[in-house]
Design a protein around this motif. Structure first.
Motif: not given
Length: 68
Positions: A8-15, A3-5, A40-47
């Protein structure tokens, strides 16, 4: 942890999207658009990592059930 990971990605996108929305300069907008690729790349790596964890966990559970 998951959830935290993802949060964090969602917050980065929003900002970044908020900055992009408010920016009127073409050069700065272009820079912000480029900056969106990093989260976007970081989110893909997390997923990808999460899918690997689920796959390993599933395989371990499957192997255990074969022995029972």
């Amino acid at each position: 942890m998951v959830s935290l990971n993802l949060k964090t990605h969602a917050t980065n996108f929003t900002l970044l999207l908020n900055f992009l929305y408010k920016e009127s300069g073409k050069i700065q907008r272009s820079k912000l658009m480029t900056m969106l690729f990093n989260p976007s790349d970081n989110l893909s790596e997390t997923i990808k990592g999460l899918r690997e964890i689920v796959e390993v966990k599933s395989n371990i559970n499957e192997e255990k059930s074969c022995f029972l």
